[in-house]
Design an enzyme around this catalytic site. Structure first.
Site, short mmCIF file in Angstrom:
data_model
loop_
_atom_site.label_atom_id
_atom_site.label_comp_id
_atom_site.label_asym_id
_atom_site.label_seq_id
_atom_site.Cartn_x
_atom_site.Cartn_y
_atom_site.Cartn_z
N LYS A 145 0.84 -1.20 0.00
CA LYS A 145 0.00 0.00 0.00
C LYS A 145 0.88 1.25 0.00
O LYS A 145 2.06 1.23 0.38
CB LYS A 145 -0.95 0.02 1.21
CG LYS A 145 -0.27 0.06 2.58
CD LYS A 145 0.16 1.45 3.02
CE LYS A 145 0.93 1.43 4.33
NZ LYS A 145 1.53 2.74 4.67
N ASP B 45 -1.95 -1.72 10.22
CA ASP B 45 -2.13 -1.76 8.77
C ASP B 45 -2.79 -3.05 8.29
O ASP B 45 -3.22 -3.15 7.14
CB ASP B 45 -0.79 -1.61 8.05
CG ASP B 45 -0.24 -0.20 8.13
OD1 ASP B 45 -1.04 0.74 8.33
OD2 ASP B 45 0.98 -0.02 7.97
#
Length: 374
Positions: A58, A197
């Site tokens: 990401k 995350d």
């Protein structure tokens, strides 16, 4: 994919023959008796179940730190976008021998990651096993061994959530292999125990599975298709997610040859001295409207100034990108050290790719992961 990898027989043919008759001959008393060593000698065909997952990295289109909790964790507001750079994670269930006490085994093609209980992929397997035992205590005696293999493509300690993505992939794989039918929300609740995350990585991976048309359980993750996206606003410590339309874009990534300590960066951050913040609301609106120029103007990472001070190599990489010029300014992802630049056309970034590779070996030109949710 998930499926059956192979079959094998447990026990030799010699030992299996009497068991095929469901009993053994006892020479001491001259009688046929049922065996009391069923699991070792019984003729069984054990399926090796295997599942392969793509663990996507990401980037942060924005990262704002808005406060600090009493427990020391920082409250954030950020926009995360998955990209088409991924580790390949294979999870296999195999027979566990009587002498083998290990439930989890981890291997990798990379020598730079730990292949022990400190790895998030290993921790993910442990968390999922604990959940499984609570739901199905009757399965404990027949619990198989779990072998995880990670083929690394995502740079390590790079601000790209590579470790979190691997952990998320293991959670998804074991949910399918054990047929637990945990929902995406339930998986994310397990994932946040591993790291802030991990929930987003779970969401992005679920969205990618829907896009590929892969078979999922009729219940569980498949029932929450609308909750999955490869782009999201994250609040809290990063675990509270609101799906957003993903950003179609090419991405140039360049990681300096250093490892950044996230704890050190957050520890050095003085909330009272933050002079610039991202325009998060404007970014959200631009994602919904498709106005990329508006999005570029509002991108910002409040950790960047701190990380650049602690690690000058990040500034060197960022300056090299900025001087080359492109559709958007260069920005750091996460706590660093990876710096990225966006552009709507691949040709806008290709000349810069070769220049940045000369500076940093771990440089990639990829696309964002865009999923059609219609």
């Amino acid at each position: 994919y998930c499926g059956l990898g192979a079959y094998f027989f447990r026990g030799s043919l010699k030992s299996a023959i009497p068991i095929a008759r469901k009993r053994q001959y006892n020479e001491a008393n001259g009688k046929w008796q049922m065996t009391n060593d069923k699991w070792r000698k019984e003729l069984l065909m054990i399926a090796i179940k295997e599942c392969n997952k793509k663990a996507y990295a990401k980037i942060n289109l924005s990262l704002d730190v808005i406060g600090k909790k009493a427990n020391g964790y920082h409250e954030v507001r950020m926009i995360m976008q998955a990209i088409n750079l991924y580790d390949s994670v294979t999870v296999r269930l195999t027979e566990r021998s009587e002498s083998d006490s290990a439930r989890v085994r981890l291997t990798s093609d990379s020598k730079e990651i730990p292949c022990d209980e400190t790895n998030l992929a290993w921790k993910a397997a442990t968390v999922l096993l604990t959940n499984k035992r609570e739901k199905r205590p009757q399965d404990l005696q027949r619990e198989p061994a779990i072998h995880i293999h990670i083929e690394k493509k995502i740079p390590i300690a790079a601000g790209l959530a590579g470790g979190s993505a691997d952990g998320a992939a293991v959670l998804h794989a074991l949910n399918e292999l054990f047929e637990l039918e945990l929902s995406l929300q339930e998986l994310m609740e397990l994932g946040v125990k591993l790291g802030a995350d991990v929930p987003f990585c779970l969401m992005a991976q679920a969205a990618s599975v829907f896009q590929e048309g892969a078979a999922l359980q009729k219940k569980g993750v498949a029932a929450q298709k609308n909750a999955a996206s490869t782009c999201a606003e994250a609040t809290g410590i990063g675990e509270c997610l609101s799906p957003l339309p993903p950003l179609p874009s090419f991405v140039l990534l360049s990681k300096p040859p250093i490892a950044v300590s996230t704890a050190e960066v957050y520890g050095a951050l003085d909330l009272s001295k933050i002079e610039q913040r991202p325009g998060t609301d404007e970014i959200i609106e631009s994602l919904r409207s498709g106005e990329q120029s508006r999005l570029y103007k509002n991108m910002y990472n409040v950790l960047e100034k701190v990380s650049c001070f602690l690690y000058p190599e990040i500034s060197d990489t960022k300056n090299a990108m900025d001087l080359a010029g492109a559709a958007a300014k260069a920005m750091m992802s996460g706590s660093g050290p990876t710096v990225f630049m966006l552009a709507p056309e691949k040709s806008m970034l290709e000349p810069l790719l070769h220049k940045m590779k000369a500076l940093n070996r771990e440089t990639f030109l990829v696309e964002t992961l865009v999923i059609d949710q219609k």
